[in-house]
Design an enzyme around this catalytic site. Structure first.
Site, short mmCIF file in Angstrom:
data_model
loop_
_atom_site.label_atom_id
_atom_site.label_comp_id
_atom_site.label_asym_id
_atom_site.label_seq_id
_atom_site.Cartn_x
_atom_site.Cartn_y
_atom_site.Cartn_z
N ASP A 41 -4.49 54.43 -13.52
CA ASP A 41 -4.12 53.66 -12.55
C ASP A 41 -4.03 54.25 -11.21
O ASP A 41 -3.89 55.43 -11.11
CB ASP A 41 -2.73 53.28 -12.77
CG ASP A 41 -2.48 51.65 -12.48
OD1 ASP A 41 -2.88 50.92 -13.49
OD2 ASP A 41 -1.55 51.30 -11.56
N LYS A 67 -6.20 49.05 -9.18
CA LYS A 67 -5.98 47.82 -9.30
C LYS A 67 -5.29 47.35 -8.17
O LYS A 67 -4.36 46.32 -8.20
CB LYS A 67 -5.58 47.24 -10.63
CG LYS A 67 -6.63 47.06 -11.73
CD LYS A 67 -6.21 46.08 -12.70
CE LYS A 67 -5.07 45.43 -12.72
NZ LYS A 67 -4.88 44.62 -11.50
N MET A 183 6.08 44.76 -4.32
CA MET A 183 4.81 44.17 -3.82
C MET A 183 5.35 43.20 -2.85
O MET A 183 4.76 42.00 -2.73
CB MET A 183 4.08 43.24 -5.03
CG MET A 183 3.60 44.59 -5.82
SD MET A 183 2.53 43.76 -7.28
CE MET A 183 4.13 43.62 -8.68
N1 SAH Z 1 4.80 49.51 -13.02
C1 SAH Z 1 5.27 49.79 -11.88
C2 SAH Z 1 5.11 48.53 -10.76
C3 SAH Z 1 3.74 48.40 -10.53
S1 SAH Z 1 3.49 47.09 -9.26
C4 SAH Z 1 6.69 50.36 -11.73
O1 SAH Z 1 7.36 50.26 -12.96
O2 SAH Z 1 7.05 51.00 -10.87
C5 SAH Z 1 3.04 48.10 -7.78
C6 SAH Z 1 4.36 48.00 -6.88
O3 SAH Z 1 5.25 48.90 -7.47
C7 SAH Z 1 4.08 48.36 -5.58
O4 SAH Z 1 3.52 47.50 -4.76
C8 SAH Z 1 5.56 48.62 -5.07
O5 SAH Z 1 6.37 47.62 -5.03
C9 SAH Z 1 5.85 49.50 -6.37
N2 SAH Z 1 5.75 50.88 -6.42
C10 SAH Z 1 5.20 51.56 -7.44
N3 SAH Z 1 5.38 52.86 -7.35
C11 SAH Z 1 6.00 53.09 -5.92
C12 SAH Z 1 6.56 54.41 -5.22
N4 SAH Z 1 6.16 55.29 -5.61
N5 SAH Z 1 7.33 53.96 -4.19
C13 SAH Z 1 7.74 52.62 -3.80
N6 SAH Z 1 7.19 51.74 -4.49
C14 SAH Z 1 6.49 51.63 -5.75
#
Ligand code: SAH
Length: 265
Positions: A41, A67, A183
């Site tokens: 990803d 994505k 998001m």
């Molecule tokens: N499965 C992931 C979420 C994926 S959706 C999880 O459990 O974290 C993608 C969103 O996750 C991004 O738009 C943001 O809101 C958040 N995100 C993912 N990684 C991040 C990070 N390192 N710092 C801040 N927000 C993050």
């Protein structure tokens, strides 16, 4: 844990955590090292993949399947088809996802499609971004006095899907629940307008961008000023937004030490 026979098709959905390789689980590392095909990803840092594969002689075939919202990306249907084909061809497929595969990771849809093709699915939890952001800020998501629960919501509704009713979420948060929004930065002004119908403008708010990574930035402010702060500081995806009284102490501290206020960490 169950281990599959060499011949039966198998796929793992593995959470890579928020970015810092130290936040990989031992299970994630073991499964990544077992892969012959690794679908990565775009929220997964290269450092994570390198750390997990360090010292492994036979490297898996690595396919980057980004994505990210708004960017050119591999369609989800294509990714699922690829996973199914590779697993049925006898490859040990590992789908490496940012955070946790079952928190806004579309892991549910993927697991369902894989199982429908008779493919054994193994899940490895990862540290989700909300948890990483909370640790970074040094504030809990729940608190015996200030927060009796936490809501993890997405600010980005599925195209064509019913959007969340933000005033209702605000009313729930006002009962003493921490609100964590994934998001949400891109469409924040609309979200903020909805939330202000159920929460006071002085509700403590935080944004953490790139939580756990070297380029991490964080700001502490209040709900009524969040849209302006996001614009002024140029904060963008990936970022987590946290709202609620759990931030009160951190906000007071930031106000006393202006350098930490609304500035890169
Ligand atoms: N499965 C992931 C979420 C994926 S959706 C999880 O459990 O974290 C993608 C969103 O996750 C991004 O738009 C943001 O809101 C958040 N995100 C993912 N990684 C991040 C990070 N390192 N710092 C801040 N927000 C993050």
């Amino acid at each position: 844990m169950k281990s599959s026979a060499a011949s039966s098709p198998w796929c793992a959905l593995v959470g890579a955590g928020p970015g810092d390789p130290e936040l990989l689980t031992l299970r994630a590392i073991r499964l990544i090292r077992r892969a012959t095909v690794l679908l990565v990803d775009d929220l997964v840092s290269d450092a994570v993949v390198e750390r997990a594969l360090a010292g492994r002689k036979r490297k898996p075939r690595i396919v980057h399947v980004g994505k990210r919202g708004g960017c050119r990306s591999t369609p989800q249907e294509f990714i699922i088809r690829l996973m199914i084909n590779e697993a049925l061809a006898g490859e040990r497929v590992v789908r490496l996802k940012g955070g946790d595969p079952f928190v806004f990771g579309r892991g549910g849809e993927e697991a369902e499609a894989l199982r429908a093709h008779g493919i054994e699915v193994e899940i490895a939890s990862g540290i989700t971004a909300a948890v990483a952001a909370s640790a970074t800020l040094g504030v809990p998501l729940t608190h015996r006095t200030h927060a009796h629960g936490v809501m993890l919501v997405t600010g980005h509704a599925k195209p064509g899907g019913a959007p969340l009713h933000w005033p209702t979420l605000a009313a729930a948060a006002a009962q003493g629940l921490t609100l964590v929004i994934y998001m949400g930065v891109a469409e924040w002004p609309q979200l903020q307008a909805g939330l202000l119908q159920g929460l006071p403008p002085e509700t403590p708010a935080a944004v953490v961008q790139h939580a756990s990574l070297p380029q991490q930035r964080q700001v502490l402010t209040v709900l009524g000023e969040l849209a302006e702060t996001i614009t002024r500081e140029g904060l963008g995806s990936p970022a987590i937004i946290i709202l609620g009284d759990v931030l009160r102490g951190a906000l007071a501290l930031a106000a006393e030490t202006p350098l930490q206020h609304a500035q890169a960490a």
